[in-house]
Design a protein around this motif. Structure first.
Motif, short mmCIF file in Angstrom:
data_model
loop_
_atom_site.label_atom_id
_atom_site.label_comp_id
_atom_site.label_asym_id
_atom_site.label_seq_id
_atom_site.Cartn_x
_atom_site.Cartn_y
_atom_site.Cartn_z
N LEU A 14 0.86 -1.19 0.00
CA LEU A 14 0.00 0.00 0.00
C LEU A 14 0.89 1.23 0.00
CD1 LEU A 14 -2.52 -1.20 2.71
CD2 LEU A 14 -3.11 -0.66 0.36
N SER A 15 0.44 2.27 -0.65
CA SER A 15 1.21 3.52 -0.63
C SER A 15 1.16 4.12 0.76
CB SER A 15 0.65 4.50 -1.65
OG SER A 15 1.12 5.79 -1.36
N ALA A 16 2.32 4.48 1.30
CA ALA A 16 2.39 4.96 2.68
C ALA A 16 1.88 6.38 2.82
CB ALA A 16 3.83 4.87 3.19
N VAL A 17 1.78 7.11 1.73
CA VAL A 17 1.44 8.52 1.86
C VAL A 17 0.02 8.84 1.39
CG1 VAL A 17 3.82 9.31 1.73
CG2 VAL A 17 2.51 9.05 -0.36
N HIS A 18 -0.75 7.80 1.10
CA HIS A 18 -2.15 8.04 0.74
C HIS A 18 -3.05 7.34 1.74
CE1 HIS A 18 -0.01 8.68 -3.10
NE2 HIS A 18 -0.92 9.60 -3.29
N GLN A 39 -7.14 5.12 -1.47
CA GLN A 39 -6.55 4.10 -2.32
C GLN A 39 -7.61 3.12 -2.80
OE1 GLN A 39 -2.55 2.61 -1.35
NE2 GLN A 39 -2.53 3.96 0.41
N ILE A 40 -8.60 2.85 -1.93
CA ILE A 40 -9.69 1.96 -2.35
C ILE A 40 -10.59 2.69 -3.35
CG2 ILE A 40 -11.71 0.67 -1.56
CD1 ILE A 40 -10.25 0.35 1.13
N GLU A 72 -9.94 4.98 -5.33
CA GLU A 72 -9.30 5.20 -6.63
C GLU A 72 -9.67 4.10 -7.62
OE1 GLU A 72 -5.02 4.65 -6.77
OE2 GLU A 72 -4.88 6.37 -8.10
N THR A 73 -9.65 2.84 -7.13
CA THR A 73 -10.01 1.73 -8.00
C THR A 73 -11.45 1.89 -8.52
OG1 THR A 73 -8.70 0.42 -6.50
CG2 THR A 73 -9.91 -0.77 -8.17
N ASP A 93 -9.97 7.11 6.79
CA ASP A 93 -9.01 8.22 6.71
C ASP A 93 -7.67 7.89 7.34
OD1 ASP A 93 -10.59 10.07 5.31
OD2 ASP A 93 -11.74 10.49 7.12
N TYR A 108 -3.88 6.23 7.55
CA TYR A 108 -2.78 5.89 6.64
C TYR A 108 -2.34 4.46 6.93
CZ TYR A 108 -2.46 10.77 5.35
OH TYR A 108 -2.73 12.01 4.86
N PHE A 144 0.39 3.09 7.64
CA PHE A 144 1.30 2.85 8.76
C PHE A 144 0.61 2.92 10.11
CE2 PHE A 144 1.51 7.31 7.59
CZ PHE A 144 1.34 7.96 8.80
N GLU A 145 -0.66 3.32 10.11
CA GLU A 145 -1.40 3.35 11.37
C GLU A 145 -2.17 2.05 11.60
OE1 GLU A 145 -2.50 7.99 11.78
OE2 GLU A 145 -3.35 6.98 10.06
N MET A 203 -6.05 -4.41 1.62
CA MET A 203 -5.69 -4.88 0.28
C MET A 203 -6.83 -5.68 -0.33
SD MET A 203 -2.74 -4.06 -1.01
CE MET A 203 -2.46 -5.30 -2.27
N MET A 237 -9.61 -3.49 -1.35
CA MET A 237 -9.26 -2.80 -2.59
C MET A 237 -9.47 -3.73 -3.78
SD MET A 237 -6.10 -0.37 -2.91
CE MET A 237 -4.77 -1.11 -2.81
N TYR A 265 4.12 -1.29 -3.88
CA TYR A 265 2.92 -0.45 -3.98
C TYR A 265 2.72 0.08 -5.40
CZ TYR A 265 5.96 3.66 -3.78
OH TYR A 265 6.91 4.59 -4.05
N LYS A 309 -4.49 -1.96 -10.34
CA LYS A 309 -5.82 -1.33 -10.27
C LYS A 309 -6.32 -0.91 -11.63
CE LYS A 309 -5.34 1.12 -5.88
NZ LYS A 309 -5.14 2.47 -5.33
N TYR A 337 2.31 7.93 -7.49
CA TYR A 337 2.92 7.07 -6.48
C TYR A 337 4.44 7.19 -6.38
CZ TYR A 337 -1.74 5.33 -5.67
OH TYR A 337 -3.05 5.24 -5.36
N MET A 352 6.64 9.72 -3.82
CA MET A 352 7.46 9.19 -2.73
C MET A 352 8.91 9.65 -2.89
SD MET A 352 5.72 7.32 -0.67
CE MET A 352 6.47 5.89 0.06
N PRO A 373 2.76 12.14 5.33
CA PRO A 373 1.93 11.97 6.54
C PRO A 373 2.63 11.22 7.66
CG PRO A 373 1.13 10.62 4.72
CD PRO A 373 2.16 11.54 4.15
N ARG A 374 3.61 10.36 7.31
CA ARG A 374 4.29 9.62 8.37
C ARG A 374 5.04 10.57 9.29
NH1 ARG A 374 7.27 5.69 4.32
NH2 ARG A 374 7.24 7.66 3.22
#
Lengths: 378, 332
Positions: free
Chosen positions: A156-160, A165-166, A168-169, A202, A204, A206-207, A217, A220, B226, B233, B244, B248, B323-324
């Motif tokens: 999964l993208s860490a910054v979205h 991300q779901i 988007e599909t 909402d 991320y 990493f949380e 995943m 998605m 990723y 998708k 993406y 990054m 965001p991290r």
């Protein structure tokens, strides 16, 4: 979180053996073109998956099962290259509105063209992904066939945000508004057993924990109700409890939606829990294919037999040692001639196994094996 | 977040105070002072400055006071009155001297920066995506050559070409008739017609470096799982790339973007001297030579302040981008 039920035996599922194929892979070859030479990772794999069927593809690490799965949607990264074969899938419907969203930045094309099929063997109503327009491929990816990968930490993208991300599909494949897509993302998160989906949408990646990420995943992958879900070692990176939960989840989602699943795994237990049929791969080839119960009960190929003998069984007497598969997987540059398994095989026949690749033999029940030992039976 | 900011600003002030002290100390380290420089210059011209006049000058500039007293006079004026002192050599307040030149330095640096970004990001991305293609090799060749050639040499070569083949002086930012003229359309046009050369020369090594950095950062991201997920998708390739892996790969860029801030003011000293550009670089250089200590000290203090502010801005930019990092700040 979903309740874990692992000890419950798999109820025998009744499959419609006349159901149409959702995937028809024919003689696909994928090579890795390295500096030291060419490694054939997938050497002519032929497989079919029917609507609603669950197929397990098993094999040791490095046998090409993952590369094979990625070749279906052409997701093999450099230096890997698909060099031959066909991947037939049902022709995807192309809605001009959503097709626009999938179009490349510099593409000026108006509408994708479905390639004219000249091959007399071509299945009806299907399209060969390897020969078709990239736009057809993009219409299939994520919509008709979706994938779940091994590493939920990095897939999964860490910054979205996971919800985005779901969504988007969904936005890529269906003519819905952003708000509707978000609502559906929340609904999907609920369906895969994530608590408080309105809040988690909402979050991320990493949380979230590893198991939750894998659920995301899966959400998605399910976003557009695919006909086929390809799960590439979906539980390998997870701890045992989470593994069981994810398998349970896949099973219940499959029964709920009727989608077909191709599960790639090195774990025969995982295959046993989920699959209707099984394909055993060795060094880029399918060496045995058939109904799961049939293959487990009467394995034919010496490799399948050796694999099954290496797994502990309940009720096995204590003093008995497990039998590992003899020898090592040969180096990719030093493949044995003829049957690639002959070096490790207890039944290898000199003058026969080392001369030519073994024939593909098929019995009346559709049980296929690639081994000379069964030639006499015919 | 608020508490985090407060702590950062507090640390910044302490850092600045330490920097100012060290700067002032280093300026005083070489033997002699501004008066002895003046005496040496006078002797070179064959004049003699009387000891009485030297003493009077030392008293006027406060050069006989102890180091700490001089430091205190300087720093307290800055803190309490915002007065950076007077330049000995120019006999004018340091602030007016610097601000005169800051405008042009800033303009030159920003133009260069924009050019560098506009060229190197697309080329870097292309170079990574099409790794080992002919285009990548061309970019790589240009990148190494651009990084290897010293800028002052490029400047000299360009000036030589300008004089030899175009009969035009390549130095300066203005034609002689506009140097002292008031600002008008003509002067502005004249500035633009001179600007491209220094922008090109200063920008070349930065462009080459940033192409290499962008390429390396993107190559790190391009084959991560990723990206495959996003491809699976059904996203089109270019959209996927920008959303993406490129996104990054920009994180390291954001973590250093604030460091550009002092560079915007300091100007490229060597290039400015070679091309005789009226930026701040040569001013600082001259002042250091003549031990014009209030000018040097104040200038370095301003640059240091910009550096620490830039670092803070960088950290904030990174938090905004990633965001991290943001979440880890919110936790602290």
């Amino acid at each position: 979180m979903q309740q874990t039920r692992t000890s419950e035996p798999t109820g025998r599922r009744v499959l419609d053996t006349d159901a149409p194929y959702v995937l028809d892979v024919r003689d696909v070859r994928t090579e890795f073109q390295l500096e030291d030479g060419v490694v054939g990772a997938v050497e002519g794999v032929t497989l079919q998956v029917r609507r609603g069927e669950t197929l397990a593809v098993v094999g040791e690490s490095g046998c090409g099962k993952s590369v094979m799965a990625r070749s279906i949607l052409q997701l093999v990264d450099r230096p890997g290259k698909i060099v031959g074969g066909q991947v037939w899938v049902p022709v995807p419907p192309i809605d001009p509105e959503t097709a626009k969203r999938r179009r490349g930045l510099f593409s000026r094309k108006k509408a994708p063209t479905i390639p004219v099929v000249t091959d007399p063997d071509a299945p009806e109503g299907m399209v060969d992904l390897l020969a078709s327009d990239p736009e057809i491929l993009r219409a299939v990816r994520g919509k008709r066939i979706s994938m779940v990968f091994q590493e939920p930490m990095t897939s999964l993208s860490a910054v979205h945000k996971v919800g985005d991300q779901i969504a988007e599909t969904i936005l890529l494949h269906e003519p819905v508004t952003t708000e509707d897509a978000r609502k559906r993302a929340i609904e999907l998160l609920r369906r895969v057993g994530i608590a408080a989906p309105e809040k988690r949408v909402d979050a991320y990646p990493f949380e979230l924990s590893g198991g939750m990420r894998q659920r995301v995943m899966i959400a998605m992958a399910l976003a557009c109700d695919p006909e086929l879900l390809i799960a590439d070692e979906p539980t390998t990176a997870l701890d045992v409890t989470t593994q069981a939960q994810i398998l349970e989840l896949l099973k219940s989602l499959r029964d709920e939606t009727g989608m077909a699943i191709m599960i790639i795994t090195h774990d025969l237990g995982v295959a046993a829990q989920l699959a209707d049929s099984i394909a055993v791969m060795y060094l880029g080839n399918v060496v045995e294919y058939g109904d799961l119960a049939e293959v487990f009960r009467h394995p034919k190929h010496p490799y399948t037999r050796a694999l099954l003998a290496s797994v502990p069984k309940l009720g096995q007497s204590r003093g008995r040692r497990l039998e590992p598969v003899r020898g090592m997987v040969p180096h990719p540059f030093a493949r044995p001639s003829g049957c690639t398994f002959r070096d490790r095989c207890d039944f290898a026949q000199i003058g026969r196994c080392d001369v030519a690749p073994p024939p593909l033999l098929r019995d009346d029940d559709g049980h296929e094996v690639r081994c000379v030992l069964y030639e006499e039976e015919r | 977040m608020g508490r985090y900011m407060l702590r950062r600003v507090g640390l910044m002030l302490v850092t600045l105070l330490a920097i100012s002290f060290v700067t002032f100390w280093i300026i005083q380290l070489p033997p002699g002072d501004y008066v002895s420089t003046l005496v040496a210059q006078a002797e070179a011209r064959g004049e003699v400055i009387s000891p009485e006049r030297m003493a009077a000058m030392r008293a006027r500039y406060g050069l006989d006071d102890s180091f700490l007293v001089q430091y205190w006079n300087w720093i307290s004026n800055i803190i309490f009155r915002g007065d950076f002192g007077d330049s000995f050599a120019w006999n004018r307040p340091v602030s007016t001297l610097i601000w005169d030149r800051v405008g042009l330095s800033f303009f030159l640096s920003v133009s260069t920066l924009l050019m560098v970004w506009a060229i190197s990001f697309p080329i870097g991305i292309y170079s990574a995506v099409k790794q080992y293609s002919p285009g990548d090799y061309v970019a790589t060749f240009f990148g190494f050559v651009g990084m290897a050639i010293p800028e002052f040499m490029l400047a000299l070569v360009f000036m030589w070409i300008g004089v030899k083949y175009f009969g035009q002086s390549a130095g300066g930012l203005f034609s002689p008739e506009y140097v002292d003229a008031a600002w008008n359309i003509g002067k502005l046009m004249d500035l633009f017609s001179h600007l491209w050369l220094p922008v090109l020369i200063i920008g070349i090594s930065g462009t080459a470096g940033l192409i290499r950095i962008t390429r390396a950062n993107l190559l790190d991201e391009l084959y991560k799982p990723y990206v495959i997920t996003a491809r699976a998708k059904g996203l089109p390739e270019w959209k996927l790339l920008l959303k993406y892996p490129v996104r990054m790969s920009l994180s390291p860029f954001f973590s250093t973007v604030g460091w550009l801030l002092p560079g915007l003011i300091s100007g490229e000293t060597i290039i400015s001297i070679v091309l005789s550009l009226p930026t701040t670089g040569p001013l600082l250089y001259g002042a250091t030579l003549s031990q014009d200590m209030y000018l040097v000290g104040s200038f370095i203090l301003i640059l240091s302040a910009l550096t620490v502010v830039g670092t803070l801005l960088s950290d904030l930019a990174l938090a905004w981008w990633d965001p991290r990092i943001r979440r880890s700040y919110q936790g602290s």
